[in-house]
Design a protein around this motif. Structure first.
Motif, mmCIF file in Angstrom:
data_model
loop_
_atom_site.group_PDB
_atom_site.id
_atom_site.type_symbol
_atom_site.label_atom_id
_atom_site.label_comp_id
_atom_site.label_asym_id
_atom_site.label_seq_id
_atom_site.Cartn_x
_atom_site.Cartn_y
_atom_site.Cartn_z
ATOM 1 N N ALA A 113 0.866 -1.126 -0.129
ATOM 2 C CA ALA A 113 -0.029 -0.518 -0.041
ATOM 3 C C ALA A 113 1.048 1.029 -0.270
ATOM 4 O O ALA A 113 -0.048 2.471 -0.841
ATOM 5 N N GLY A 114 2.437 1.232 0.966
ATOM 6 C CA GLY A 114 3.122 2.530 0.756
ATOM 7 C C GLY A 114 3.421 3.189 -0.494
ATOM 8 O O GLY A 114 3.023 3.661 -0.711
ATOM 9 N N THR A 115 3.879 1.864 -1.170
ATOM 10 C CA THR A 115 4.370 1.468 -2.285
ATOM 11 C C THR A 115 4.003 2.374 -3.595
ATOM 12 O O THR A 115 3.734 3.399 -3.747
ATOM 13 N N VAL A 116 2.213 1.524 -3.271
ATOM 14 C CA VAL A 116 1.022 2.113 -4.241
ATOM 15 C C VAL A 116 0.762 3.310 -3.739
ATOM 16 O O VAL A 116 0.536 4.313 -4.797
ATOM 17 N N ASN A 117 0.582 4.021 -2.762
ATOM 18 C CA ASN A 117 0.853 5.090 -2.452
ATOM 19 C C ASN A 117 1.769 5.668 -3.151
ATOM 20 O O ASN A 117 1.250 7.094 -3.703
ATOM 21 N N ASP A 118 2.335 6.146 -3.012
ATOM 22 C CA ASP A 118 3.778 6.954 -3.400
ATOM 23 C C ASP A 118 3.664 7.437 -4.373
ATOM 24 O O ASP A 118 4.103 8.323 -5.060
ATOM 25 N N LEU A 119 3.345 6.305 -5.819
ATOM 26 C CA LEU A 119 3.105 6.447 -7.514
ATOM 27 C C LEU A 119 1.715 7.233 -7.406
ATOM 28 O O LEU A 119 1.926 7.993 -8.525
ATOM 29 N N ALA A 120 1.017 6.886 -6.612
ATOM 30 C CA ALA A 120 -0.456 7.830 -6.592
ATOM 31 C C ALA A 120 -0.246 8.959 -7.015
ATOM 32 O O ALA A 120 -0.741 9.807 -7.323
ATOM 33 N N VAL A 121 -0.129 8.994 -5.475
ATOM 34 C CA VAL A 121 0.604 10.510 -5.068
ATOM 35 C C VAL A 121 1.289 11.573 -6.171
ATOM 36 O O VAL A 121 1.323 12.752 -5.421
#
Lengths: 332, 332
Positions: free
Chosen positions: A72-80
């Motif tokens: 989730a942390g990695t997904v979120n860093d990309l998404a934001v």
């Protein structure tokens, strides 16, 4: 109960067996299954690339575990960053003696979280270190995405821009803190750990004009806004009572002397939008499960010294200092 | 002497200062300097992606350190996959109390190694864990490359293919082993840790037909060849006396009962080429500094059970077993 041995990290037969029985069982896909030194992949037009080390303690907590958090942390860093998450690589540093069951729970939960956002785990590595040279399990995670919204930047903020949070803040940090202090039975704290790509994809495809976006992890909401204010050379004013903070988070902070706005969230985006798009952005966020409690919490009041001001209900303002000091180690 | 504190990993002001003073000082480039949650990058046409966790102990050793190793190891995983290394992301897990000087030496050496291959460190993360929950420093590394030679695979080997090693084997593993056993003053062992992209680029651009390529890290030469033999369903025969092993490596192995062909190299490529291209490939390798001591060491003798046979000078053959058991933890 089977345990992880040093031999599992030696690159020999035991390593291959562990990869097959635990990692490939959950992460299997055409790229990873090749088991070569690099995954060879179709390339996005414009690349986003991020990395984080995950060292959270304890590795299991209400609302998630280190595997879900890493994905989730990695997904979120990309998404934001305005990028559609595509590929993830995970390297595991395992302390000798961890049970294979616990490792498998972590791997399963990472794979479920990856499926939620449609990302593939395409590369991995396993190292085992002797007892006492790690604490159960650390994960090095990195991710590749395709940039679909260009130009988000901490330096973009200008007068009038509106600050939105996608949900109540500080829950991940408070949950870990309560566990460590043995207060988890009294306070109903659950980590907000979750992937935000679904919500952010909706926001991006709506065409609203986004200026900056961040997930409020280490350093919390205060960390993000202080960084933006400094990078953009502006002052930001927040309405204190607009900031959503759950009672249990507030209670824990009062008990232990923490500032809730310094505590990490792992499933909350902070978003700066042009004033004319603010209401529309809020509406879109609120239609998503992750953003159902989104709120406008303040705005950029103009050029300035990089301060974040908190306006209390009584009309006075105080400065929200950037986080510093030890805060809480091994939160993520 | 300044030391790393838990506060350096908290995501607050101390973290920002450490990033500026140590990491950006050495790794500075237009992508990393943005300091956003993801680096946004020009995209290669075809992507290679790899990850490894580095936990080597001790973190400094003759011939390199954990920083050089993390970069060279990542570069090599891309290079042996037929990809030009482009971008690297590094996440640091630091034990509280490590001296800032030591961290800086590691970062400097990583940045020098990156320059050697023309790769950029474009993303990073820093976590600090309390004393006793790591051993000085672990690095999670990942890398992105552009595939410039398609189709390398462990499953490609067929009868007649020639096996080449680009240099003498086992030196990294032997060097670490000697340090751990306190034998480093008696035996002149230096790790072969180095980036192989320069050498492999020459080989690829020459147009020779390559079937498979690997760097002989954990599990050593034996690990690579046993994996290839199994994956391709062939038997491989090596001429034992053709395999370059330095006297100091052989001496240490005799002393401690290790098989030199199981010991890790960190700067040696194992290459399978079509028989008609073998001599030309060897010539090209030998013209490079990294491949000056390249040797043909054997060939694929045909379809088989996935065995690797060692032919001794006396004409008899023995089976080279795949590595198993503990071997040596924290070698890379």
């Amino acid at each position: 109960m089977r345990k992880i041995l040093l031999a599992h990290g030696s690159g020999g037969e035991e390593t291959h067996r562990l990869i097959k029985e635990v990692f490939l069982r959950y992460f299997s896909n055409e790229y990873l299954n090749e088991l070569e030194d690099s995954a060879r992949l179709p390339s996005p037009r414009r690349l986003a690339y991020t990395t984080d080390a995950f060292t959270v303690s304890p590795i299991f907590f209400p609302g998630g575990d280190i595997g879900k958090l890493a994905v989730a942390g990695t997904v979120n860093d990309l998404a934001v960053s305005g990028a559609k998450p595509l590929y993830i690589a995970l390297s595991f540093i395992i302390e000798e003696g961890l049970s294979v069951d616990e490792l498998e729970r972590v791997v399963r939960s990472a794979s479920e979280e990856a499926k939620r956002s449609g990302v593939l785990v395409v590369a991995g590595d396993t190292k085992v270190v002797p007892k006492g040279q790690a604490d159960k399990l650390y994960i090095g995670a990195s991710g590749i995405g395709e940039v679909v919204y260009e130009g988000l930047s901490s330096r973009n903020l200008s007068e009038g821009d509106v600050i939105i949070v996608s949900g109540s803040v500080g829950e991940h940090g408070a949950c870990i803190l309560a566990l460590r202090e043995g207060l988890d039975f009294e306070l109903p704290l659950v980590s907000d750990c979750r992937s935000l790509w679904g919500m952010i994809e909706r926001l991006i495809s709506s065409g609203v004009q986004l200026k900056a976006m961040r997930d409020a992890t280490r350093g919390g909401l205060s960390g993000v806004l202080n960084e933006w204010a400094t990078a953009s050379g502006v002052d930001i004013e927040l309405e204190e009572e607009s900031i959503p903070v759950k009672d249990a988070v507030r209670g824990l902070c009062e008990l232990l002397g923490f500032e809730p706005l310094h505590l990490a969230s792992e499933g909350v985006a902070v978003i700066a939008v042009s004033p004319e798009d603010a209401e529309r952005a809020l509406g879109i966020l609120r239609e998503t499960p992750e953003g159902a409690e989104a709120r406008i919490i303040g705005r950029v009041i103009g050029k300035g010294e990089g301060r974040v001001l908190l306006r209390t209900p009584y009309g006075v303002s105080r400065i929200l200092e950037p986080p510093s000091g030890e805060l809480l180690p091994r939160i993520c």
